[in-house]
Design a protein around this motif. Sequence first.
Motif, short mmCIF file in Angstrom:
data_model
loop_
_atom_site.label_atom_id
_atom_site.label_comp_id
_atom_site.label_asym_id
_atom_site.label_seq_id
_atom_site.Cartn_x
_atom_site.Cartn_y
_atom_site.Cartn_z
N MET A 50 0.85 -1.17 0.00
CA MET A 50 0.00 0.00 0.00
C MET A 50 0.90 1.23 0.00
SD MET A 50 -3.07 0.96 2.53
CE MET A 50 -2.42 1.84 3.92
N GLU A 51 0.61 2.14 -0.90
CA GLU A 51 1.39 3.38 -0.98
C GLU A 51 0.56 4.53 -0.43
OE1 GLU A 51 3.12 6.30 -4.41
OE2 GLU A 51 3.15 4.17 -4.78
N ILE A 52 1.18 5.30 0.43
CA ILE A 52 0.53 6.48 1.01
C ILE A 52 1.25 7.71 0.50
CG2 ILE A 52 -0.04 7.70 3.14
CD1 ILE A 52 0.11 4.92 4.54
N SER A 53 0.52 8.58 -0.19
CA SER A 53 1.14 9.81 -0.70
C SER A 53 0.66 10.99 0.14
CB SER A 53 0.80 10.03 -2.18
OG SER A 53 -0.58 10.18 -2.33
N THR A 54 1.54 11.95 0.32
CA THR A 54 1.20 13.13 1.13
C THR A 54 1.37 14.39 0.29
OG1 THR A 54 3.44 13.34 1.98
CG2 THR A 54 1.92 11.99 3.26
N LYS A 55 0.62 15.40 0.63
CA LYS A 55 0.69 16.68 -0.06
C LYS A 55 1.95 17.45 0.33
CE LYS A 55 -2.12 20.83 -0.80
NZ LYS A 55 -3.38 21.51 -0.45
N PHE A 56 2.37 17.32 1.59
CA PHE A 56 3.53 18.02 2.11
C PHE A 56 4.56 17.02 2.62
CE2 PHE A 56 -0.22 20.74 3.05
CZ PHE A 56 0.08 21.78 2.18
N ALA A 57 5.78 17.48 2.79
CA ALA A 57 6.87 16.64 3.28
C ALA A 57 7.43 17.21 4.58
CB ALA A 57 7.98 16.57 2.24
N ILE A 58 8.18 16.40 5.30
CA ILE A 58 8.84 16.88 6.51
C ILE A 58 9.78 18.03 6.14
CG2 ILE A 58 10.54 16.25 8.28
CD1 ILE A 58 9.16 13.54 8.45
N GLY A 59 9.69 19.10 6.90
CA GLY A 59 10.49 20.30 6.63
C GLY A 59 9.71 21.39 5.92
N ASP A 60 8.57 21.04 5.29
CA ASP A 60 7.73 22.06 4.65
C ASP A 60 7.08 22.94 5.71
OD1 ASP A 60 8.32 20.92 2.21
OD2 ASP A 60 6.32 20.06 1.90
N LYS A 61 6.83 24.18 5.35
CA LYS A 61 6.10 25.09 6.23
C LYS A 61 4.68 25.20 5.70
CE LYS A 61 9.99 27.50 8.04
NZ LYS A 61 10.59 28.74 8.45
N VAL A 62 3.70 25.03 6.60
CA VAL A 62 2.29 25.08 6.22
C VAL A 62 1.53 25.96 7.20
CG1 VAL A 62 2.31 22.82 5.10
CG2 VAL A 62 1.75 22.97 7.51
N TRP A 63 0.32 26.32 6.81
CA TRP A 63 -0.54 27.18 7.61
C TRP A 63 -1.74 26.39 8.11
CZ3 TRP A 63 0.23 32.28 8.85
CH2 TRP A 63 1.32 32.90 8.24
N LYS A 64 -2.19 26.74 9.32
CA LYS A 64 -3.39 26.14 9.91
C LYS A 64 -4.04 27.15 10.85
CE LYS A 64 -1.28 24.18 14.07
NZ LYS A 64 -1.16 22.99 14.90
N ILE A 65 -5.23 26.84 11.30
CA ILE A 65 -5.91 27.65 12.31
C ILE A 65 -5.63 27.01 13.67
CG2 ILE A 65 -8.15 28.40 13.22
CD1 ILE A 65 -7.45 29.83 10.69
N HIS A 66 -5.16 27.81 14.61
CA HIS A 66 -4.91 27.34 15.97
C HIS A 66 -5.33 28.43 16.94
CE1 HIS A 66 -3.09 25.00 19.13
NE2 HIS A 66 -2.50 26.09 19.58
N ASP A 67 -6.21 28.09 17.86
CA ASP A 67 -6.75 29.06 18.83
C ASP A 67 -7.31 30.28 18.12
OD1 ASP A 67 -6.16 27.45 21.00
OD2 ASP A 67 -4.20 28.37 21.32
N SER A 68 -8.06 30.05 17.04
CA SER A 68 -8.73 31.10 16.25
C SER A 68 -7.76 32.04 15.55
CB SER A 68 -9.69 31.91 17.12
OG SER A 68 -10.67 31.06 17.68
N LYS A 69 -6.52 31.62 15.34
CA LYS A 69 -5.54 32.44 14.64
C LYS A 69 -4.88 31.63 13.54
CE LYS A 69 -4.38 35.20 18.68
NZ LYS A 69 -3.34 35.61 19.59
N ALA A 70 -4.47 32.30 12.47
CA ALA A 70 -3.70 31.65 11.41
C ALA A 70 -2.26 31.56 11.88
CB ALA A 70 -3.80 32.47 10.13
N VAL A 71 -1.71 30.36 11.88
CA VAL A 71 -0.33 30.15 12.31
C VAL A 71 0.41 29.29 11.28
CG1 VAL A 71 -0.77 30.39 14.77
CG2 VAL A 71 -0.92 28.16 13.74
N CYS A 72 1.68 29.56 11.16
CA CYS A 72 2.55 28.79 10.28
C CYS A 72 3.41 27.88 11.14
CB CYS A 72 3.41 29.75 9.46
SG CYS A 72 4.46 28.93 8.26
N PHE A 73 3.61 26.64 10.68
CA PHE A 73 4.50 25.73 11.40
C PHE A 73 5.27 24.86 10.41
CE2 PHE A 73 0.76 23.10 10.83
CZ PHE A 73 1.24 21.81 10.71
N GLU A 74 6.39 24.36 10.87
CA GLU A 74 7.21 23.47 10.06
C GLU A 74 6.88 22.03 10.40
OE1 GLU A 74 11.89 22.33 9.46
OE2 GLU A 74 11.38 24.42 9.88
#
Length: 64
Positions: free
Chosen positions: A1-25
């Motif tokens: 079974m192959e699992i593909s991901t949109k992002f890789a380790i080391g990429d920086k992405v954005w998400k909502i955390h505590d009602s704020k937009a935050v960037c994380f690696e």
Amino acid sequence: MEISTKFAIGDKVWKIHDSKAVCFEIGCILYDGAVYYGETRYDVTISTQCFATKEELIKYITSE
């Protein structure tokens, strides 16, 4: 079974955390029927809630 991901380790992405937009690696990628990204394995976010840019995140939030 192959699992593909949109992002890789080391990429920086954005998400909502505590009602704020935050960037994380991405420090870990977990799979449990769905793909999760996190800085550590203790703080993960499902892949559908992670965005490559702040603009993509804003577009998602403002869409109906």
